[in-house]
Scaffold this motif. Sequence first.
Motif, PDB file in Angstrom:
ATOM      1  N   ASN A 202       0.837  -1.142   0.101  1.00  0.00           N
ATOM      2  CA  ASN A 202      -0.116   0.020  -0.079  1.00  0.00           C
ATOM      3  C   ASN A 202       0.940   1.088   0.134  1.00  0.00           C
ATOM      4  O   ASN A 202       1.861   1.457   0.619  1.00  0.00           O
ATOM      5  N   LEU A 203       0.565   2.269  -0.869  1.00  0.00           N
ATOM      6  CA  LEU A 203       1.235   3.305  -0.889  1.00  0.00           C
ATOM      7  C   LEU A 203       1.483   4.161   0.438  1.00  0.00           C
ATOM      8  O   LEU A 203       2.478   4.695   0.492  1.00  0.00           O
ATOM      9  N   TYR A 204       0.307   4.313   1.024  1.00  0.00           N
ATOM     10  CA  TYR A 204       0.505   5.160   2.349  1.00  0.00           C
ATOM     11  C   TYR A 204       1.234   4.286   3.356  1.00  0.00           C
ATOM     12  O   TYR A 204       2.149   5.267   4.074  1.00  0.00           O
ATOM     13  N   TRP A 205       1.150   3.005   3.597  1.00  0.00           N
ATOM     14  CA  TRP A 205       2.113   2.331   4.546  1.00  0.00           C
ATOM     15  C   TRP A 205       3.499   2.330   4.271  1.00  0.00           C
ATOM     16  O   TRP A 205       4.341   2.628   5.090  1.00  0.00           O
ATOM     17  N   ARG A 206       3.657   2.413   2.834  1.00  0.00           N
ATOM     18  CA  ARG A 206       5.056   2.277   2.370  1.00  0.00           C
ATOM     19  C   ARG A 206       5.777   3.780   2.604  1.00  0.00           C
ATOM     20  O   ARG A 206       6.923   3.689   3.237  1.00  0.00           O
ATOM     21  N   ALA A 207       4.808   4.780   2.735  1.00  0.00           N
ATOM     22  CA  ALA A 207       5.592   6.187   2.776  1.00  0.00           C
ATOM     23  C   ALA A 207       5.785   6.343   4.365  1.00  0.00           C
ATOM     24  O   ALA A 207       6.854   6.659   4.799  1.00  0.00           O
TER      25      ALA A 207
END
Length: 358
Positions: A202-207
């Motif tokens: 997931n994009l947000y968790w990666r960030a």
Amino acid sequence: MSTLRVTAEVLTVHEHPNADALELAQVGLYRAVVAKGAYRTGDAALYIPEQAVLPASLIEELGLTGRLAGSKADRVKAVRLRGELSQGIVCRPAALAGVDLVRAAGAGTDFAERLGITKWVPPIPPTMSGEVEAASELLPWVDIENIQRYPDIFAPGEPVVLTEKLHGSACLLTYVADEGRVYVSSKGFGGKSLALKEDPRNLYWRAVRGHGVVEAAARIAERLGARRVGIFGEVYGAGVQDLAYGADGRRESLGYAAFDVSVEVGGAVRWLDPGEVVELLDGELPVVPRLFEGPYNSERVLELASGRETVSGRELHLREGVVIRPAVERYSTVTGGRAIAKAVSAAYLTRKGGTEYE
């Protein structure tokens, strides 16, 4: 995205510099192109803002079939008409023929539901989606109104801070100190009090994991004695939106920049002043570039909303715009909440091939 309201407005009409058959109807600081002679200064008419989705019957009545944006050609978008930027639609729909529009303008009546006009909701790509869970403890983000639509949010000369508005996707993180619990969400899911379950794809968790956002929130909680800390940031890069700032959202170079912080201390939730945000996050997290700090001036704001981006340090592409905050957080009677606004550049609004994911 700002709140959708379709209201009657009293107009100021200007000449169109490049077309004898057209004029410019001003609403706030916005201008919409209209047929010459259709309105005079002091007249009231309906104003339909950008990002409104119109029903087919109204589109046909206004003679706009096939001329609006979106796959269904039903969404209002900023366009240039004979060289002049036109933002929104000024009209007098037949459905409001018996309505006193001057009185409605004074009352601030919202006609969106009556006319079947809805707010456009951007699509959510798979990398920004995922399995969700209820998150009543999530600290929410707020809708930001456009200063051109509501120019009285700030008083002339009021001390303000302008930061660059990034074209990415908003990431909401809430750290609950007494439980050690972390909630991560997008603006769309967060508005429904939903959080995304952790997923390394997931994009947000990666960030969040890649930039140490959880650790920064924990340090703020300890320093301020906060039960909850909300850090709000923009995730950006290639694969996120069409403006990438030299980052790549598909790899480890995924970009992240914090733009706001809220805390719950002693049972009360407050937004930190811009200076507090910088002090607490300096050296901890990347933050959005600060472009100006000083007295509020609408012309200066609109000037700074345009130009080239400063995030990459290389001016790789156009700037989306700016976000305006008071130097000291305060309530606004205009917004009915925080005194915060945005200004978006004309080049951004009229660019070709732009993406607008949630």
